[in-house]
Design an enzyme around this catalytic site. Structure first.
Site, mmCIF file in Angstrom:
data_model
loop_
_atom_site.group_PDB
_atom_site.id
_atom_site.type_symbol
_atom_site.label_atom_id
_atom_site.label_comp_id
_atom_site.label_asym_id
_atom_site.label_seq_id
_atom_site.Cartn_x
_atom_site.Cartn_y
_atom_site.Cartn_z
ATOM 1 N N ASP A 152 28.121 26.091 46.436
ATOM 2 C CA ASP A 152 28.193 25.879 47.890
ATOM 3 C C ASP A 152 28.091 24.385 48.215
ATOM 4 O O ASP A 152 28.871 23.844 49.004
ATOM 5 C CB ASP A 152 27.120 26.705 48.631
ATOM 6 N N ASP A 167 38.367 29.802 40.959
ATOM 7 C CA ASP A 167 39.525 30.250 41.749
ATOM 8 C C ASP A 167 39.383 29.745 43.187
ATOM 9 O O ASP A 167 40.324 29.202 43.774
ATOM 10 C CB ASP A 167 39.593 31.784 41.718
ATOM 11 N N LYS A 207 26.229 28.886 40.279
ATOM 12 C CA LYS A 207 25.277 29.422 41.252
ATOM 13 C C LYS A 207 24.068 29.898 40.446
ATOM 14 O O LYS A 207 23.666 31.069 40.499
ATOM 15 C CB LYS A 207 25.959 30.561 42.041
ATOM 16 N N TYR A 251 36.781 38.461 36.553
ATOM 17 C CA TYR A 251 38.110 38.952 36.205
ATOM 18 C C TYR A 251 38.099 39.801 34.937
ATOM 19 O O TYR A 251 39.155 40.304 34.530
ATOM 20 C CB TYR A 251 39.086 37.785 36.056
ATOM 21 N N ASP A 302 41.440 26.191 45.244
ATOM 22 C CA ASP A 302 42.245 26.246 46.472
ATOM 23 C C ASP A 302 41.809 25.150 47.441
ATOM 24 O O ASP A 302 42.641 24.502 48.078
ATOM 25 C CB ASP A 302 42.133 27.613 47.156
HETATM 26 C C1 IPM Z 1 45.358 32.128 40.963
HETATM 27 C C2 IPM Z 1 45.649 33.350 41.777
HETATM 28 C C3 IPM Z 1 45.399 34.596 40.933
HETATM 29 C C4 IPM Z 1 43.937 34.594 40.558
HETATM 30 C C5 IPM Z 1 45.787 35.902 41.633
HETATM 31 C C6 IPM Z 1 47.252 35.915 42.027
HETATM 32 C C7 IPM Z 1 45.461 37.105 40.804
HETATM 33 O O1 IPM Z 1 44.912 33.363 42.948
HETATM 34 O O2 IPM Z 1 46.000 31.928 39.919
HETATM 35 O O3 IPM Z 1 44.479 31.348 41.364
HETATM 36 O O4 IPM Z 1 43.082 35.057 41.321
HETATM 37 O O5 IPM Z 1 43.604 34.119 39.470
HETATM 38 MN MN MN Z 2 43.721 31.549 43.261
#
Ligand code: IPM
Ligand code: MN
Length: 376
Positions: A240, A264, A208, A151, A268
């Site tokens: 992984d 990130d 990794k 990022y 999720d």
């Molecule tokens: C998160 C989101 C953001 C990220 C996006 C919306 C840019 O996915 O906060 O996890 O990738 O950091």
């Molecule tokens: Mn995210």
């Protein structure tokens, strides 16, 4: 550290796009009630922002909005940013400037994402609602580095004659960035009770390092920082393998820390273990500032219907109060945070007022009201 008056705190509220403006008022209503019960008043400034705001005004947020967040607010509560078709001329997501403006501008280096499963929450996997992971087995905190890695704004493309031929993203891993987020992770582990499996306080390094130089640096800094915390077990997983272990053996994990994009992705998946994005909160924290937001995005498909799950925003607000209570030394806020969490736990355990993503039919408002009622 800035010192807030003991009886009032200031929150910059950024509802943003999509379901953001639907879930944020529920989170704020609950926050006010919990704080008021401790004799603490909440002052707010609402800041419009996001992709739609950009479509309407040509700006991602108004002039002075960043300064409000930096100089006026004790903490920031964000709904979500991003809207279909709202794309800046350079191809970036419109509204991203708000999120990244705050992450980088306020140096919010630790993105803290707890994955805790409350009894009564079903998993929506393979088309059905069912209980897959036992609530007592899912209670971990994932911490994602939030100011560098993939990022870092070191991207570019080579366009010749109108055709983009090459695009490059550079992944920047620094000693400073790694060290501070890893230390932050160990400090969180110190405050916790250990992994569900064995009660051992444990920090897992997710990387990794078998392939990437940046991950080798991250891993070696992890080893150095771990020395400062002899009472905490350290452990390494390649990303992984971690993804498999997360699903098959969540009870093993207490605190895990990773670089920006690996974190990130991992967070999720971790959200699935706790019942999905609708209940996954996050706090992005720096030395002096912090921003709180549900992990879910603006969810355009749900927006405008009043059916989005407000629990992620409500639990993010609880994290906000906990952070404020701890860093500003206002014990009442810690109690307020626990009160909100207990109320959420009650509502989902009872199972009468659940939103659509948890298999129920309650509206955003009804879920918010149920949490308010459970706080009494
Ligand atoms: C998160 C989101 C953001 C990220 C996006 C919306 C840019 O996915 O906060 O996890 O990738 O950091
Ligand atoms: Mn995210």
């Amino acid at each position: 550290m800035k010192k807030a008056a003991q009886n009032s705190i200031k929150i910059a509220v950024l509802p943003g796009d999509g379901v953001g403006p639907e879930v944020v008022p529920e989170a704020m209503a609950v926050t006010r009630i919990a704080a008021r019960a401790e004799g603490i008043a909440i002052k707010t400034k609402e800041v419009p922002c996001g992709g739609r705001y950009w479509q309407e005004t040509g700006q991602e947020w108004p002039d002075g909005a960043f300064e409000t967040c930096r100089d006026w607010a004790d903490a920031i509560l964000l709904g979500a940013v991003g809207w279909p078709g709202a794309v800046l001329p350079n191809g970036d997501l419109a509204g991203g400037g708000v999120l990244f403006g705050l992450r980088f501008g306020l140096d919010l280096f630790a993105n803290v994402r707890p994955a805790k499963l409350y009894p009564g929450i079903p998993h929506h996997v393979n088309g059905v609602y069912q209980e897959i992971w036992a609530p007592e087995n899912v209670d971990m905190v994932l911490i994602r580095e939030n100011t560098e890695g993939c990022y870092a704004p070191v991207h570019g493309q080579l366009t010749r004659g109108g055709e983009t031929e090459v695009a490059v993203d550079s992944r920047i891993i620094t000693r400073k960035g790694s060290e501070r987020v890893i230390r932050f992770a160990f400090q969180i582990a110190k405050r916790r009770k250990g992994a569900p499996e064995d009660g051992v306080r444990r920090v897992t390094c997710i990387d990794k390092a078998n392939v990437m130089a940046g991950c080798r640096l991250f891993r070696s800094v992890f080893g150095e920082v771990a020395e400062e915390f002899p009472g905490i077990e350290k452990e390494y997983y390649y990303v992984d393998a971690f993804m498999q272990a997360l699903v098959r053996r969540p009870e093993h994990f207490d605190v895990a820390v990773s670089t920006n994009m690996l974190g990130d992705i991992a967070t999720d998946l971790a959200a699935v273990l706790q019942g999905g994005m609708g209940v996954a909160p996050s706090g992005e924290m720096g030395a002096n500032h912090a921003l709180f937001e549900g992990v879910h995005g603006s969810a355009p498909d749900l927006a405008g219907q009043g059916v989005a799950n407000p629990l992620a925003a409500i639990l993010s607000a609880a994290m906000m109060l906990e952070w404020l209570g701890r860093t500003r030394r206002i014990p009442g806020l810690g109690r307020a945070a626990r009160r909100i969490e207990t109320a959420v736990r009650r509502v989902v355990k009872e199972g009468k007022v659940l939103p659509g993503d948890l298999g129920g039919q309650a509206s955003t408002r009804q879920v918010g009201l149920a949490v308010q009622k459970a706080m009494k």
